[in-house]
Design an enzyme around this catalytic site. Structure first.
Site, PDB file in Angstrom:
ATOM      1  N   LYS A 195       0.854  -1.195   0.000  1.00 16.72           N
ATOM      2  CA  LYS A 195       0.000   0.000   0.000  1.00 16.72           C
ATOM      3  C   LYS A 195       0.885   1.239   0.000  1.00 16.72           C
ATOM      4  O   LYS A 195       1.213   1.801   1.049  1.00 16.72           O
ATOM      5  CB  LYS A 195      -0.935  -0.004   1.214  1.00 16.72           C
ATOM      6  N   SER A 387      -8.442  -0.173  -5.176  1.00 20.32           N
ATOM      7  CA  SER A 387      -8.670   0.206  -3.780  1.00 20.32           C
ATOM      8  C   SER A 387     -10.171   0.432  -3.559  1.00 20.32           C
ATOM      9  O   SER A 387     -10.954  -0.498  -3.705  1.00 20.32           O
ATOM     10  CB  SER A 387      -7.834   1.432  -3.423  1.00 20.32           C
TER      11      SER A 387
END
Length: 588
Positions: A195, A387
């Site tokens: 991430k 996402s």
């Protein structure tokens, strides 16, 4: 007293000028709108014509009404543009239009993502299946422009022009050193090894994990890019790689030598070639119509039950949002209406989003889940559906993506700026406060770092949201949360990779998603309707002018650097826990 009257007179004069300018602005909008209405009937297309396509403009998901179409107004531009939806549908209409004999493709710089580019390319290939021709010509071809041109029957290049073909690249701007100089510390709380949305603010180069994932998805995208060109031009993939790796296309002659183009010629020679194809006298012009003006309707227009195509593009934000993003409240309300509408038999959700607010994503995902219980809902992914963009897709019946789509990035983060160094050391500003409890100022004091206890609280919430996220994905994809976590951790995948790891069900564009939705709803005859409804030009002008002008000012002042400022502003303005794609990914 004299000065008082002077200032009063100046103020009144200023107000008068503004009123007059606004009056003429409104009159201009009305006249422009009336001229569009008067010309809204089908464009007069000459017989034996070519459809001219350049795509030298920004290509959004949908065509939006521009009240200043053709006028050079700051923030609105002076160039007509079409959305991906209209580009594809107009090429399809031209395929069935007996007046259109072929396409003259004139691309130089194509401003869109790789997945959108593939949908246009597929539409051109489908056009050729009718037996009609496509001729491509340009003074210069960028790689994206050539990717489209490669489908043409013949490709021509200006003798002094160039064709860029040197492989794909993607870069990231890192801001940590600049933030350090300002005295700004970005405090990061996240879940996911990959991430990397926060990396530009806390590092000066890519982490090993981020470099690994970027290399993997760029190479996946490149394989598809080369395979498609190889199929069109009958040049082996290894030869294409060799040309790119050694930068062998340095001028027009070399482009011919390596069979990337069929011949070099000047524009007048191209026009002569087109006239011969169309059997037009040399002294006459080539009969043509621009795709910007062409409004031909496909003879296969469908009627009957409705399939709703719902566009979700832009950042996912809390509340209502605007036309340029996905407001959780506004978008869930739109889905709720369609769920309750008995005329709508199936829903196709077109997602082109890097994500955003985890809360808004969850609100939308809930409506997807409820809709699925009543009628089929299928997702079509554009350039990005990552996402939060994947969060809102996961619970659909089926998910389709292009090989070049960037998706996944299943992970969450929180980013809390600490302006202590800037405020105390640079500006000499100090805050003092009183509070009723230990955590009364949690994440509301900009001039101090988080305490260890506060960081633990935020980390706990980030972990909880990540657990919810992977739980929704596991539910939608019918796999275990452990399996989701193994392909999650914030890692970005291409559509091709996502098909392999189970995050999507098939490769294809929005047309394939619509056909899948029709099959699930057992529909043979249906009408496709598009939502949310596009606002009329005047309402759009009143609602978005401030944002457009601000964007224009930034573009005018900063040029290519604008995107980095926008990226910083988007992240620092975001509240709550975020499910967002790692930075802005642009493939060159």
């Amino acid at each position: 007293m004299r000065s008082f009257f002077k200032y009063v007179l100046a103020t009144v004069t200023g107000i008068g000028i503004v009123v007059v300018l606004f009056f003429f602005l409104v009159i201009g909008i009305i006249m422009n709108a009336l001229s569009k209405v008067s010309s809204s009937s089908e464009t007069d297309v000459p017989s034996n014509a070519v459809l001219y396509i350049s795509l030298n403009h920004e290509i959004p998901e949908r065509t939006s009404e521009n009240p200043f179409d053709g006028l050079n107004v700051p923030g609105y531009g002076d160039v007509k543009s079409l959305g991906l939806n209209d580009i594809v549908s107009r090429i399809a209409a031209a395929k069935e239009d007996s007046r259109i004999k072929g396409i003259y493709l004139n691309p130089t710089y194509v401003n869109t993502g790789m997945a959108s580019l593939k949908e246009i390319r597929d539409a051109l290939i489908d056009f050729k299946s009718s037996g009609k021709f496509i001729v491509a010509y340009s003074d210069n071809y960028t790689q994206k422009a050539y990717y489209l041109a490669a489908v043409a029957d013949k490709i021509y290049l200006n003798p002094e022009g160039a064709l860029t073909f040197n492989g794909l690249s993607s870069s990231v701007a890192f801001m940590k050193e600049g933030l350090d100089k300002l005295g700004v510390e970005m405090q990061v709380v996240k879940v996911g090894t990959y991430k990397s949305a926060v990396e530009p603010f806390i590092l000066n180069e890519m982490s090993p994990a981020n470099r690994e994932q970027m290399t993997a998805y760029l190479e996946s995208m490149y394989r598809s890019f080369l395979a498609n060109i190889s199929d069109s031009r009958k040049i082996p993939v290894d030869s294409l790689r060799m040309v790119a790796d050694n930068y062998l296309l340095r001028n027009a002659e070399e482009a011919v030598r390596y069979k990337f183009v069929d011949a070099v010629m000047y524009k007048d020679e191209l026009l002569t070639t087109l006239k011969k194809r169309l059997d037009v006298a040399e002294k006459k012009d080539v009969p043509s119509v621009s795709i910007l003006d062409y409004t031909g309707k496909s003879e296969k227009e469908q009627t009957g039950s409705r399939i709703a195509v719902v566009y979700a593009y832009g950042d996912i934000v809390d509340g209502e949002g605007s036309e340029s993003n996905i407001g959780g409240d506004r978008f869930s309300r739109e889905l709720r209406k369609l769920r309750r509408d008995d005329r709508v038999k199936a829903v196709v959700l077109r997602v082109n989003s890097p994500g955003g607010s985890a809360l808004a994503s969850d609100i939308i995902a809930r409506e997807i889940e409820l809709t699925k219980k009543v009628k089929p809902i299928v997702v079509s992914m554009g350039d990005y559906a990552a996402s939060g963009g994947y969060y809102i897709s996961a619970l659909a019946d089926s998910i389709f993506a292009e090989k070049e789509t960037l998706t996944g990035s299943i992970g969450v983060f929180g980013l809390i700026p600490n302006f202590q160094g800037l405020m105390h050391n640079k500006l000499g500003i100090h805050l003092d406060e009183v509070k009723t409890g230990r955590f009364s100022d949690l994440m509301s004091s900009p001039d101090r770092p988080l305490t260890e206890e506060e960081r633990a609280i935020v980390q706990g919430e980030v972990n909880r949201v990540y657990g919810t996220f992977i739980g929704k994905v596991a539910q939608g994809r019918k796999i275990s949360t452990q399996a989701v976590d193994s392909i999650g951790q914030g890692r970005v995948w291409t559509g091709e990779q996502a098909l392999g790891n189970g995050l999507v069900d098939g490769i294809g564009g929005i047309d394939r998603a619509i056909r899948a939705a029709a099959a699930k709803a057992k529909l043979n005859d249906y009408k496709v309707m598009y939502y949310p409804t596009v606002k009329d030009p005047f309402s759009s002008f009143l609602g978005t002018s401030k944002e457009r002008i601000k964007a224009w000012v930034l573009e005018d002042d900063l040029g290519a650097y604008r995107e980095y400022i926008e990226q910083l502003r988007t992240i620092t303005k975001s509240s709550g826990i975020q499910a967002r794609l790692p930075y802005s990914i642009e493939v060159h």
